[in-house]
Design an enzyme around this catalytic site. Structure first.
Site, PDB file in Angstrom:
ATOM      1  N   HIS A  61      52.896 -16.417 -12.068  1.00 17.28           N
ATOM      2  CA  HIS A  61      53.584 -15.808 -10.927  1.00 17.28           C
ATOM      3  C   HIS A  61      52.702 -14.768 -10.229  1.00 17.28           C
ATOM      4  O   HIS A  61      53.210 -13.951  -9.470  1.00 17.28           O
ATOM      5  CB  HIS A  61      54.893 -15.182 -11.399  1.00 17.28           C
ATOM      6  CG  HIS A  61      55.824 -16.187 -12.012  1.00 17.28           C
ATOM      7  ND1 HIS A  61      56.456 -17.156 -11.274  1.00 17.28           N
ATOM      8  CD2 HIS A  61      56.167 -16.414 -13.309  1.00 17.28           C
ATOM      9  CE1 HIS A  61      57.182 -17.922 -12.076  1.00 17.28           C
ATOM     10  NE2 HIS A  61      57.012 -17.496 -13.326  1.00 17.28           N
ATOM     11  N   TRP A  79      43.871  21.801 -22.275  1.00 26.31           N
ATOM     12  CA  TRP A  79      44.014  20.565 -21.510  1.00 26.31           C
ATOM     13  C   TRP A  79      44.555  21.023 -20.161  1.00 26.31           C
ATOM     14  O   TRP A  79      45.708  21.430 -20.060  1.00 26.31           O
ATOM     15  CB  TRP A  79      44.991  19.625 -22.213  1.00 26.31           C
ATOM     16  CG  TRP A  79      45.114  18.285 -21.569  1.00 26.31           C
ATOM     17  CD1 TRP A  79      44.333  17.193 -21.793  1.00 26.31           C
ATOM     18  CD2 TRP A  79      46.090  17.872 -20.598  1.00 26.31           C
ATOM     19  NE1 TRP A  79      44.753  16.135 -21.019  1.00 26.31           N
ATOM     20  CE2 TRP A  79      45.827  16.523 -20.268  1.00 26.31           C
ATOM     21  CE3 TRP A  79      47.149  18.502 -19.954  1.00 26.31           C
ATOM     22  CZ2 TRP A  79      46.582  15.808 -19.350  1.00 26.31           C
ATOM     23  CZ3 TRP A  79      47.907  17.781 -19.031  1.00 26.31           C
ATOM     24  CH2 TRP A  79      47.617  16.453 -18.746  1.00 26.31           C
ATOM     25  N   GLU A 118      51.027  -2.867 -25.253  1.00 26.71           N
ATOM     26  CA  GLU A 118      50.458  -1.833 -26.121  1.00 26.71           C
ATOM     27  C   GLU A 118      48.942  -2.038 -26.275  1.00 26.71           C
ATOM     28  O   GLU A 118      48.171  -1.074 -26.278  1.00 26.71           O
ATOM     29  CB  GLU A 118      51.171  -1.856 -27.485  1.00 26.71           C
ATOM     30  CG  GLU A 118      50.522  -1.091 -28.616  1.00 26.71           C
ATOM     31  CD  GLU A 118      50.264   0.378 -28.319  1.00 26.71           C
ATOM     32  OE1 GLU A 118      50.721   0.897 -27.298  1.00 26.71           O
ATOM     33  OE2 GLU A 118      49.544   1.015 -29.120  1.00 26.71           O
ATOM     34  N   GLU A 139      42.780   3.528 -22.956  1.00 25.30           N
ATOM     35  CA  GLU A 139      42.578   4.942 -23.268  1.00 25.30           C
ATOM     36  C   GLU A 139      41.307   5.227 -24.056  1.00 25.30           C
ATOM     37  O   GLU A 139      40.731   6.292 -23.893  1.00 25.30           O
ATOM     38  CB  GLU A 139      43.804   5.574 -23.933  1.00 25.30           C
ATOM     39  CG  GLU A 139      44.138   5.081 -25.301  1.00 25.30           C
ATOM     40  CD  GLU A 139      45.440   5.664 -25.854  1.00 25.30           C
ATOM     41  OE1 GLU A 139      45.854   6.756 -25.455  1.00 25.30           O
ATOM     42  OE2 GLU A 139      46.048   4.999 -26.715  1.00 25.30           O
ATOM     43  N   ARG A 185      44.445  18.207 -29.123  1.00 30.54           N
ATOM     44  CA  ARG A 185      45.483  18.594 -28.154  1.00 30.54           C
ATOM     45  C   ARG A 185      44.906  18.952 -26.783  1.00 30.54           C
ATOM     46  O   ARG A 185      45.646  19.125 -25.813  1.00 30.54           O
ATOM     47  CB  ARG A 185      46.266  19.796 -28.688  1.00 30.54           C
ATOM     48  CG  ARG A 185      46.969  19.534 -29.993  1.00 30.54           C
ATOM     49  CD  ARG A 185      47.737  20.751 -30.436  1.00 30.54           C
ATOM     50  NE  ARG A 185      48.844  21.027 -29.547  1.00 30.54           N
ATOM     51  CZ  ARG A 185      50.051  20.511 -29.674  1.00 30.54           C
ATOM     52  NH1 ARG A 185      50.320  19.717 -30.679  1.00 30.54           N
ATOM     53  NH2 ARG A 185      51.012  20.801 -28.818  1.00 30.54           N
TER      54      ARG A 185
HETATM   55  C1  AGP Z   1      49.200   6.424 -27.483  1.00 31.63           C
HETATM   56  O1  AGP Z   1      48.046   5.754 -27.818  1.00 31.63           O
HETATM   57  C2  AGP Z   1      49.125   7.313 -26.350  1.00 31.63           C
HETATM   58  N1  AGP Z   1      48.116   8.278 -26.485  1.00 31.63           N
HETATM   59  C3  AGP Z   1      50.423   7.822 -25.753  1.00 31.63           C
HETATM   60  O2  AGP Z   1      50.882   6.764 -24.989  1.00 31.63           O
HETATM   61  C4  AGP Z   1      51.562   8.294 -26.680  1.00 31.63           C
HETATM   62  O3  AGP Z   1      52.055   7.219 -27.384  1.00 31.63           O
HETATM   63  C5  AGP Z   1      52.661   8.952 -25.822  1.00 31.63           C
HETATM   64  O4  AGP Z   1      52.146  10.060 -25.165  1.00 31.63           O
HETATM   65  C6  AGP Z   1      53.879   9.331 -26.622  1.00 31.63           C
HETATM   66  O5  AGP Z   1      53.612  10.315 -27.576  1.00 31.63           O
HETATM   67  P1  AGP Z   1      54.638  10.639 -28.738  1.00 31.63           P
HETATM   68  O6  AGP Z   1      54.765   9.420 -29.565  1.00 31.63           O
HETATM   69  O7  AGP Z   1      54.043  11.786 -29.472  1.00 31.63           O
HETATM   70  O8  AGP Z   1      55.949  10.988 -28.081  1.00 31.63           O
END
Ligand code: AGP
Length: 587
Positions: A488, A74, A465, A472, A28
């Site tokens: 395009h 964080w 995706e 990331e 987290r």
């Molecule tokens: C996923 O790989 C990411 N770390 C991030 O985009 C994530 O999917 C997004 O923050 C949404 O989180 P949630 O599904 O817990 O709502």
């Protein structure tokens, strides 16, 4: 964002316990950490920049206490420094607080209390300062209550005060769960943090406080009225939230997909039929989510169109409220979230509810805020997902949309059959040879700074995706495009050797994607084809099973692995990417 943990109870190694709990919450936030307790009538605080996983339990072995709090950060307000790390404390060193969220009116409170009294750059420091001010005139419980009544924004806090052998916590918008053991209580941002001690929990809801000493007392922040809570038993196993034999959670969670997809099949038929009917009855159905969950929504748009012949609109949750003009009481908003705590999604839900629309959620954390604030919620049952990069939750969410859309068409059994096949063929695919081959392909491209991915129809969202996964965990610049969009503009980016991933299914758009791949190859691209069939345009062929319309579920898995290996080969920790956190509870 940020993990908090508190302990009060019969054990005397409270600090060690808090550090261990925080280590389970490291996903987290991992820029700094800290713990606090009372020792010999004084506040003891240790906090520093660095990862909580590097904290040494033996440093706390001689500090005996049955009450402690801790935090893994964080950063939002204030840089990553020892002083900005939590716990924060009052100037008189009587009160310490850990906090997850953002206090929006902190500037005004700082002004009132005198800016010179503050030593950190954080919004959080106003909380212990206010509590300490009120503590001079009232009880600890009243002081915390009066303080939180003044805060605006989203928060979960836990406070301790010298001479008070209790923990007081409060929440509005950020998660906080009470673990109820025998003669002991735990407070944490997420359940796996205390799962080895107890499986019995009470969920703290918005605008609620809890006072924990030998007993537990819940009350409403605004009125002070006592609240009765239901004890919920969580059926997760502690080990299911651990890494087990794997080096990283991300790899473990990728490998678990054969099981998590299969679990979708066992969803209660009545629930799926009820959801299918809710969607059919709605006038204006919308999909929303963030990041990977948003890409799942986009894939679902295609399932709704291709399988159920229904038009459903997607907007990222952070953009969704802008479309409130289109919402009516007959509208339905379907939100998707792994954590069930994402602030942008909660805002999208508020926008929908503000117009009287219904909200259906698809979440992986049962009883999360999003689940509890929905009219109906479906639990995806993927099991705890700890790596920041979402993998098994995403495929399980897509599996559910496949079930829902086949149910809308009156073919739920066929939906179940398709998913059983996807699960079994995913099991076959995820063998050591396959993993080694992906590693080899990754070795060849690891030196490149740019990588492009294309897909069409239900594989277009998977190209987007795929880019998120690679960005990331490997920090490589990756971008996904609709295959037909290349000509395009984006094709100008391709030079000799540029790695490009082409995501292909055996569907009616296959030849279009092959043609677009040939166009890339003609500009010098190094083509990695993800496809059930080999094609001469591929420099590397990653064979995936042919599962028809369910292709996004199997096509994304090799890219998850490729992103993972790319991160590892570039010397990174895929579980803890820089600047990111698993659960994004701020706007
Ligand atoms: C996923 O790989 C990411 N770390 C991030 O985009 C994530 O999917 C997004 O923050 C949404 O989180 P949630 O599904 O817990 O709502």
């Amino acid at each position: 964002m940020c993990g908090i943990f508190g302990y009060v109870g019969k054990r005397d190694n409270g600090l060690e316990l808090v550090v261990k709990g925080l280590q389970k919450l490291e996903y987290r936030g991992y820029d700094s950490w800290g713990v606090a307790t009372e020792l010999s009538g004084e506040l003891f605080i240790k906090k520093q920049v660095g990862k909580i996983s590097e904290a040494k339990l033996e440093d706390f072995a001689d500090k005996k206490t049955g009450l402690a709090i801790g935090h893994t950060r964080w950063a939002t307000h204030g840089g990553v420094t020892d002083i900005n790390a939590h716990p924060h404390f009052s100037s008189d060193k009587k009160v310490a607080v850990v906090h997850n969220g953002i206090i929006e009116n902190y500037e005004e409170i700082r002004e009132e209390l005198g800016r010179g009294n503050f030593i950190s750059d954080t919004d959080t420091e106003v909380i212990p300062q206010l509590i300490s001010k009120y503590l001079k005139e009232m009880s600890f419980k009243e002081a915390v209550q009066k303080t939180v009544q003044r805060l605006s924004g989203r928060y979960a806090i836990v406070a301790i005060a010298v001479g008070e052998n209790l923990l007081i916590a409060a929440r509005r918008g950020s998660p906080l769960i009470v673990g109820v053991g025998e003669e002991e209580y735990f407070l944490a941002s997420d359940i796996p943090a205390f799962l080895e001690y107890t499986q019995n929990v009470n969920y703290l809801d918005d605008n609620e406080m809890v006072i924990l000493d030998g007993n537990v007392e819940f009350l409403n922040i605004d009125t002070g009225t006592a609240i009765k809570k239901r004890l919920v038993n969580i059926d997760w196993k502690a080990e299911s939230a651990d890494k087990g034999e794997y080096d990283h959670y991300m790899l473990k969670e990728i490998m678990e997909q054969k099981d998590s997809i299969l679990r979708a099949i066992n969803q209660n038929t009545d629930d799926i039929m009820h959801i299918a009917q809710m969607i059919k009855d709605s006038r204006g159905c919308f999909l929303s989510g963030c990041g990977t969950a948003g890409k799942v929504c986009m894939a679902a748009e295609y399932f709704f169109s291709i399988i159920a012949g229904r038009h459903v609109n997607y907007a990222p949750a952070s953009e969704f409220p802008i479309f409130h003009h289109f919402l009516k009481p007959e509208s339905l908003l379907i939100v998707v979230s792994q954590s069930g705590e994402t602030a942008d999604v909660l805002e999208a839900m508020e926008a929908a509810k503000g117009k009287g629309a219904k909200v259906l959620s698809i979440v992986n954390v049962e009883s999360s805020t999003i689940a509890r604030q929905s009219d109906f919620s479906l639990h995806i049952k993927a099991g705890p997902e700890k790596a920041v990069a979402s993998t098994k939750a995403a495929t399980a969410q897509m599996a559910l949309f496949l079930l829902i859309t086949t149910a809308m068409k009156g073919e739920l059994q066929e939906g179940r059959r398709i998913l059983a096949e996807v699960a079994s063929r995913t099991n076959d695919m995820l063998n050591p040879r396959f993993l080694n081959y992906i590693k080899e392909v990754t070795q060849k491209i690891k030196g490149h700074d740019n990588l492009y991915i294309i897909g069409k129809a239900e594989n277009y969202p998977m190209a987007l995706e795929a880019a998120i996964k690679i960005q990331e965990v490997s920090y490589v610049h990756a971008e996904g495009f609709a295959a037909g969009e290349l000509k395009h503009g984006p094709i100008a980016l391709i030079t000799e050797g540029t790695p490009c991933i082409s995501m292909i299914a055996n569907d009616e758009v296959k030849s279009d994607v092959i043609n677009n791949t040939i166009e890339l190859k003609a500009r010098g691209a190094h083509i990695i084809g993800i496809s059930p069939d080999k094609h001469e345009v591929f420099d590397e062929w990653i064979k995936v099973p042919d599962v028809g319309v369910a292709s996004p579920l199997v096509n994304i898995i090799p890219v998850q692995l490729l992103a993972y290996y790319l991160g590892v080969l570039r010397g990174l920790d895929p579980d803890m990417p820089r600047n990111l956190a698993k659960s994004v509870t701020v706007k």
